[in-house]
Design a protein around this motif. Sequence first.
Motif, PDB file in Angstrom:
ATOM      1  N   LYS A 301      32.465  36.141  46.379  1.00  0.00           N
ATOM      2  CA  LYS A 301      32.697  37.215  47.361  1.00  0.00           C
ATOM      3  C   LYS A 301      31.594  37.261  48.414  1.00  0.00           C
ATOM      4  O   LYS A 301      31.836  37.639  49.557  1.00  0.00           O
ATOM      5  N   ALA A 306      32.956  39.204  51.570  1.00  0.00           N
ATOM      6  CA  ALA A 306      33.617  40.412  51.066  1.00  0.00           C
ATOM      7  C   ALA A 306      32.607  41.408  50.521  1.00  0.00           C
ATOM      8  O   ALA A 306      32.868  42.599  50.478  1.00  0.00           O
ATOM      9  N   TYR A 336      40.071  32.350  49.444  1.00  0.00           N
ATOM     10  CA  TYR A 336      39.572  32.863  48.162  1.00  0.00           C
ATOM     11  C   TYR A 336      40.696  33.525  47.383  1.00  0.00           C
ATOM     12  O   TYR A 336      41.289  34.492  47.837  1.00  0.00           O
ATOM     13  N   LYS A 342      46.618  41.350  40.481  1.00  0.00           N
ATOM     14  CA  LYS A 342      47.375  42.583  40.709  1.00  0.00           C
ATOM     15  C   LYS A 342      46.632  43.574  41.585  1.00  0.00           C
ATOM     16  O   LYS A 342      47.230  44.394  42.255  1.00  0.00           O
ATOM     17  N   VAL A 343      45.304  43.524  41.544  1.00  0.00           N
ATOM     18  CA  VAL A 343      44.535  44.494  42.313  1.00  0.00           C
ATOM     19  C   VAL A 343      44.073  43.906  43.651  1.00  0.00           C
ATOM     20  O   VAL A 343      44.093  44.566  44.674  1.00  0.00           O
ATOM     21  N   GLU A 344      43.678  42.617  43.621  1.00  0.00           N
ATOM     22  CA  GLU A 344      43.081  42.048  44.820  1.00  0.00           C
ATOM     23  C   GLU A 344      43.891  40.921  45.443  1.00  0.00           C
ATOM     24  O   GLU A 344      43.775  40.655  46.621  1.00  0.00           O
ATOM     25  N   GLY A 345      44.697  40.278  44.613  1.00  0.00           N
ATOM     26  CA  GLY A 345      45.383  39.093  45.108  1.00  0.00           C
ATOM     27  C   GLY A 345      46.681  39.394  45.817  1.00  0.00           C
ATOM     28  O   GLY A 345      47.017  38.789  46.818  1.00  0.00           O
ATOM     29  N   LEU A 346      47.408  40.350  45.281  1.00  0.00           N
ATOM     30  CA  LEU A 346      48.755  40.598  45.767  1.00  0.00           C
ATOM     31  C   LEU A 346      48.914  42.036  46.214  1.00  0.00           C
ATOM     32  O   LEU A 346      48.225  42.922  45.731  1.00  0.00           O
ATOM     33  N   ILE A 347      49.861  42.244  47.123  1.00  0.00           N
ATOM     34  CA  ILE A 347      50.308  43.604  47.360  1.00  0.00           C
ATOM     35  C   ILE A 347      51.615  43.725  46.585  1.00  0.00           C
ATOM     36  O   ILE A 347      52.646  43.207  46.991  1.00  0.00           O
TER      37      ILE A 347
END
Lengths: 497, 330
Positions: A301, A306, A336, A342-347
């Motif tokens: 990150k 990030a 990255y 589920k929390v950071e990769g996808l909406i």
Amino acid sequence: MSDSILRFENISKTFPGVKALKNMSFEIRRGDVHVLLGENGAGKSTLIKILTGVYQADEGGTIYLNEKPVQIHDILQSRKLGIGTVFQENSLIPHLNVAENVFLTREIRTASGTIDWKRTYEECERWIRELGVDHINPRTQVRRLSVADQQIVEIVKVFSQNPSIIILDEPTSSLSEHEIKNLFRIIETLKKKGVTFIYVSHRMEEIRQIGDRATIFRDGELTGEIENCKTADMDEIINMIVGRTLEEKFPARESCIGEVLFEVRDIQVPNTIYDISFRLHRGEVLGFSGLVGSGRTSTAKAIIGAIPRTSGEIYINGRQVRVTNPAEAIANGIGYLPEDRKVEGLILSKSVKENITLPSLKRKFSKGVILDAKKERKTAEEYREKLRIKTPGINRLSKFLSGGNQQKVVFAKWLCSEANIYIFDEPTRGIDVGAKSEIYQIINDLVGKGAAVIVISSELPEILGICDRVLVMRDGRITADIDRRDATQERIMSYSI
Amino acid sequence: MKQTKEAAPAAPKKKHRHSFNYPWMSAAVPLVVLLVALPIANSRFLTVSNLTSILLQAAVYVIMALGMSFVLMTGGIDLSQGSLLALVGVVAAYIVEHQGSIFLAVVASILVGALVGLANGTVISCLKIPPFIMTLSTMYLCRGLTLVITQASPISITNASFRWIGSGRVLGIPVPVIIFVVAAAVGQFILSYTATGRYILAVGSNREAARLSGIKTRWNECKVYIISGVMVAIAGIVYVTRLGAAQANAGQSYEMEAVAASVLGGTSVLGGEGGIIGTVLGAIVVAIIRNAIVLLEVSTYYQQMITGAVILLAVIVDVQRKARAAKRVD
């Protein structure tokens, strides 16, 4: 068998696409500190969640408490059965004081129904004394306590409910040496009072210090039981944790490593990571190994901007580039894939298509300000076919996909962004074996085309199976740089702990 | 999100099979009920003149609600809308009466709206002040500034060409109705056909995932408050030109009407979901209720109670419907 306080018989737990626990059978004896040992994702937490009623075990398994079968539907019920749990994330309310937290929902009342503060503090002090942690003042606001003291308050809270079993879920993950010793002293005190402990950990050195018996998990299966922790052979335990063979299938790849594509110099994030420098070559898969909290994700990150770094330079093809936020990382061709899809990769509430095109909307799918809906649809369809994403359609919301397919969507998202430096953080966590080997194939294809890939993984077989070189991290620093030919699980492990 | 799908040209037809799950469904149900029940209750309801007057009355609310919907989609709220409406109205009226330039008045109003929106957005996104608190402050600031400028006395608008914006007609259609249709079309365009629309919904659904996808989350959050400010400015111009005067106490609690219309139209106050069509329908439903109360000679004291009950009922029905739809897909 008379001294068995808790016995698991054929406990299994299946999630869509993954079998997290497979026919677990073992017993925990009264008065022991029983250690559950295993890597992340081995199934320890799942078992704890079954024991606390967060999950329900599959049909066919039984839990016996004092040799009587019990059904546990929620945490309140597990508490009533005498099982107290100190969770990894503490459950205290920061703005309330120690006594208020300890007696939350069990407030001591006066005859007229108001809270009896005098007795509340007296009682709280009594429990604190009993545990021998006199330095804690019942009137201190919890948020003013150190993490270690908050954990002690949590133990006071659990202990004050008179449990016969206390579960400690990775209690030492955020404690210093001294604090760990203190915790162990408290455990010894309570043990003498007849409390049984279930102690979940992935730190091996602790098992000899505190454990009586231990059960070792790997990939949801029981791989070993240790009758006496004090005399256990460490090498043997490591073998039981990591497994002797590479079970998963890793598709073969001809390594073709080119010139240095990417270089990082002296990245620092205060109190997190220190002096991180490394080089990454074209066509290379570089593994980042280490325990959870060793700074691997923070490194990733910090590279993409990030999280803010206090120093550090990034070079691509020998030229220094400015990367201070994820948008600049993408513009420089760095993709990255975050560890928690589920929390950071996808909406999750958006469609497969919208997720795939999100990082590249402006660059690839816009004509002026207008979106090119046709091209977007076509591209999403292409990736769906190429990565064999199982979905009824690209307009399906991504939350309805299975874990493996969700992860493929995140991969598609970054492939679509046409990066040439990829950082994959736990790319195969929580997905089934079939999808795993497809994801390894995607990684192989990428480096085959001249991209460079970093894989952060807590699974040693995976690191050994797909990487050309391994960097090991511990406490925020790189402790080893090992070539694939010289890498063994034991060697990597020895640099991580 | 469904909104964009629904509006995309040549959306795959077969998707319509498994659900009627569009955000605007929540407003469509009460709308249909009202459109069926009211003509039976009163024959004057379904006349061209009555329907036109409903739309005319809805215009200001629709335009404001469009702005509010964008804000809600990011999980925020804009409480300053009503006060800003009064401020913008006063600015427009003052310029027209003292300078005589309608063009200048319109440009200045929109600029004021955009600037207040920019201020809201900047403080919220960069200083991490909760939207509720920030826009509550600007609500007082704008109202106070309006009172200071006007000293609480209304400014009447004598310029007939300016008043045409609020009272004129083109081909029999009131100008405010044309304005709200155009504003809705622009809103729909932004939401469905630009990257910005996608980014706004992405930031509202999962800010961290959006940020890691390279979306400038702060700037996109800022944008929605600017959109809201500009929409309010347009609504303010329509408002004063219809009324013929700008007053310091104009638009009080209009922001709540805007939230009501958005929510009725299926926009989630938690962010991430919403649509333009729904918001327009929602504002129209509120306007119809207002009209029906007059038409049916119910005491106007009941109006707010009925509006509250309809919103509550519509949202409960909608939540249940969505839960059922989600179960079916599982």
